[in-house]
Design a protein around this motif. Structure first.
Motif, PDB file in Angstrom:
ATOM      1  N   ILE A  47       0.859  -1.185   0.000  1.00  0.00           N
ATOM      2  CA  ILE A  47       0.000   0.000   0.000  1.00  0.00           C
ATOM      3  C   ILE A  47       0.896   1.235   0.000  1.00  0.00           C
ATOM      4  O   ILE A  47       1.533   1.549   1.011  1.00  0.00           O
ATOM      5  N   TYR A  48       0.966   1.903  -1.150  1.00  0.00           N
ATOM      6  CA  TYR A  48       1.790   3.111  -1.283  1.00  0.00           C
ATOM      7  C   TYR A  48       3.220   2.897  -0.789  1.00  0.00           C
ATOM      8  O   TYR A  48       3.793   3.738  -0.091  1.00  0.00           O
ATOM      9  N   GLY A  49       3.787   1.735  -1.114  1.00  0.00           N
ATOM     10  CA  GLY A  49       5.169   1.448  -0.750  1.00  0.00           C
ATOM     11  C   GLY A  49       5.337   0.794   0.604  1.00  0.00           C
ATOM     12  O   GLY A  49       6.429   0.319   0.936  1.00  0.00           O
ATOM     13  N   ASN A  50       4.277   0.762   1.415  1.00  0.00           N
ATOM     14  CA  ASN A  50       4.333   0.073   2.707  1.00  0.00           C
ATOM     15  C   ASN A  50       3.933  -1.385   2.496  1.00  0.00           C
ATOM     16  O   ASN A  50       2.849  -1.669   1.966  1.00  0.00           O
ATOM     17  N   LYS A  51       4.811  -2.308   2.913  1.00  0.00           N
ATOM     18  CA  LYS A  51       4.590  -3.728   2.648  1.00  0.00           C
ATOM     19  C   LYS A  51       4.226  -4.486   3.917  1.00  0.00           C
ATOM     20  O   LYS A  51       4.837  -4.282   4.964  1.00  0.00           O
ATOM     21  N   TYR A  52       3.225  -5.355   3.775  1.00  0.00           N
ATOM     22  CA  TYR A  52       2.752  -6.165   4.894  1.00  0.00           C
ATOM     23  C   TYR A  52       2.603  -7.604   4.419  1.00  0.00           C
ATOM     24  O   TYR A  52       2.242  -7.861   3.273  1.00  0.00           O
ATOM     25  N   GLN A  53       2.855  -8.549   5.318  1.00  0.00           N
ATOM     26  CA  GLN A  53       2.709  -9.959   4.971  1.00  0.00           C
ATOM     27  C   GLN A  53       1.317 -10.457   5.339  1.00  0.00           C
ATOM     28  O   GLN A  53       0.731 -10.027   6.323  1.00  0.00           O
ATOM     29  N   LEU A  54       0.790 -11.364   4.532  1.00  0.00           N
ATOM     30  CA  LEU A  54      -0.439 -12.061   4.872  1.00  0.00           C
ATOM     31  C   LEU A  54      -0.264 -13.534   4.531  1.00  0.00           C
ATOM     32  O   LEU A  54       0.441 -13.873   3.574  1.00  0.00           O
ATOM     33  N   TYR A  55      -0.850 -14.384   5.341  1.00  0.00           N
ATOM     34  CA  TYR A  55      -0.747 -15.820   5.095  1.00  0.00           C
ATOM     35  C   TYR A  55      -1.435 -16.130   3.772  1.00  0.00           C
ATOM     36  O   TYR A  55      -2.525 -15.612   3.488  1.00  0.00           O
ATOM     37  N   ASN A  56      -0.808 -16.939   2.946  1.00  0.00           N
ATOM     38  CA  ASN A  56      -1.328 -17.292   1.635  1.00  0.00           C
ATOM     39  C   ASN A  56      -2.765 -17.822   1.770  1.00  0.00           C
ATOM     40  O   ASN A  56      -2.986 -18.895   2.336  1.00  0.00           O
ATOM     41  N   PRO A  57      -3.768 -17.074   1.245  1.00  0.00           N
ATOM     42  CA  PRO A  57      -5.160 -17.521   1.408  1.00  0.00           C
ATOM     43  C   PRO A  57      -5.493 -18.798   0.644  1.00  0.00           C
ATOM     44  O   PRO A  57      -6.470 -19.468   0.972  1.00  0.00           O
ATOM     45  N   ILE A  58      -4.675 -19.158  -0.366  1.00  0.00           N
ATOM     46  CA  ILE A  58      -4.880 -20.441  -1.049  1.00  0.00           C
ATOM     47  C   ILE A  58      -4.609 -21.573  -0.067  1.00  0.00           C
ATOM     48  O   ILE A  58      -5.382 -22.531   0.038  1.00  0.00           O
ATOM     49  N   LEU A  59      -3.492 -21.452   0.674  1.00  0.00           N
ATOM     50  CA  LEU A  59      -3.158 -22.470   1.675  1.00  0.00           C
ATOM     51  C   LEU A  59      -4.168 -22.447   2.820  1.00  0.00           C
ATOM     52  O   LEU A  59      -4.543 -23.500   3.353  1.00  0.00           O
ATOM     53  N   GLN A  60      -4.583 -21.248   3.198  1.00  0.00           N
ATOM     54  CA  GLN A  60      -5.570 -21.104   4.269  1.00  0.00           C
ATOM     55  C   GLN A  60      -6.864 -21.834   3.898  1.00  0.00           C
ATOM     56  O   GLN A  60      -7.410 -22.604   4.695  1.00  0.00           O
ATOM     57  N   ASN A  61      -7.316 -21.627   2.669  1.00  0.00           N
ATOM     58  CA  ASN A  61      -8.571 -22.256   2.259  1.00  0.00           C
ATOM     59  C   ASN A  61      -8.402 -23.753   2.025  1.00  0.00           C
ATOM     60  O   ASN A  61      -9.344 -24.519   2.195  1.00  0.00           O
ATOM     61  N   ALA A  62      -7.186 -24.178   1.668  1.00  0.00           N
ATOM     62  CA  ALA A  62      -6.920 -25.614   1.536  1.00  0.00           C
ATOM     63  C   ALA A  62      -7.128 -26.308   2.882  1.00  0.00           C
ATOM     64  O   ALA A  62      -7.623 -27.439   2.948  1.00  0.00           O
ATOM     65  N   GLY A  63      -6.756 -25.613   3.964  1.00  0.00           N
ATOM     66  CA  GLY A  63      -6.999 -26.137   5.311  1.00  0.00           C
ATOM     67  C   GLY A  63      -8.489 -26.263   5.598  1.00  0.00           C
ATOM     68  O   GLY A  63      -8.933 -27.227   6.231  1.00  0.00           O
ATOM     69  N   HIS A  64      -9.262 -25.292   5.121  1.00  0.00           N
ATOM     70  CA  HIS A  64     -10.709 -25.346   5.303  1.00  0.00           C
ATOM     71  C   HIS A  64     -11.310 -26.522   4.540  1.00  0.00           C
ATOM     72  O   HIS A  64     -12.210 -27.203   5.040  1.00  0.00           O
TER      73      HIS A  64
END
Length: 198
Positions: A47-64
């Motif tokens: 976001i405007y050069g500010n970087k944040y990590q998020l857990y891969n939602p593909i892997l997250q949904n694979a768990g579901h």
């Protein structure tokens, strides 16, 4: 809905059960650029050069999906499709080959592509009844316990990494080189595609 797993619980955002298959939908409401690899553990939000990590939602949904299969094991084999959907505020720059990553307004189009009848209406009704019966009662305590389960799973993952083990399959983490530099990969590749930054 929240359903039980051997190590705690799994929260599914949306579930569509139809004669054309079962669709497990993970929705994300992020801004900015979203980029990462299909099998990477984490993606990046910019976001405007500010970087944040998020857990891969593909892997997250694979768990579901795995949790749902455990609950519905008597109905196997079942046609289940994982859909990850972002709001229009995000600019998706994720490279995928097999996974389904779309925007919210494309979910209906994805589901409507499936025209082959894979389940009977009696199976659909039985699956819905089974999911509702397995569901953990919603509420504040359920949400608190789910967050506690997530923290516990995260700690176990970090413990495995610190011991040089793959947190997904228990294989050995070995140093590798790629297009973006050094990283650790699972010794069971290509069966397990877990990677971790060096």
């Amino acid at each position: 809905m929240t359903i039980p797993t051997p190590k705690g619980s799994s929260q599914i955002d949306h579930l569509v059960v139809s004669i054309y298959g079962i669709f497990v939908i993970e929705t994300k409401n992020y801004n900015g650029w979203i980029y990462g690899g299909e099998h990477a553990e984490y993606w990046t939000q910019n976001i405007y050069g500010n970087k944040y990590q998020l857990y891969n939602p593909i892997l997250q949904n694979a768990g579901h999906v795995r949790a749902l299969r455990r609950v519905l094991k008597e109905f196997e084999p079942m046609p289940i499709l994982s859909i990850v959907a972002f709001s229009g505020k995000a600019d998706i720059k994720v490279k995928v080959e097999e996974a389904c990553v779309v925007y919210w307004n494309q979910i209906r189009k994805v589901i409507n592509q499936f025209e082959e009848k894979r389940l009977t209406w009696s199976q659909v009704n039985a699956i819905c009844d089974a999911v509702q019966a397995a569901q953990i009662e919603p509420g504040r305590e359920t949400d608190k316990q789910h967050l506690k389960d997530i923290r516990s799973a995260r700690e176990q993952k970090y413990d495995a990494i610190a011991a040089g083990r793959c947190p997904r399959c228990g294989g050995t983490l070995v140093p590798r080189s790629g297009k973006f530099g050094q990283f650790y990969g699972c010794s069971n590749y290509p069966k397990c595609k877990y990677t971790h930054p060096a």
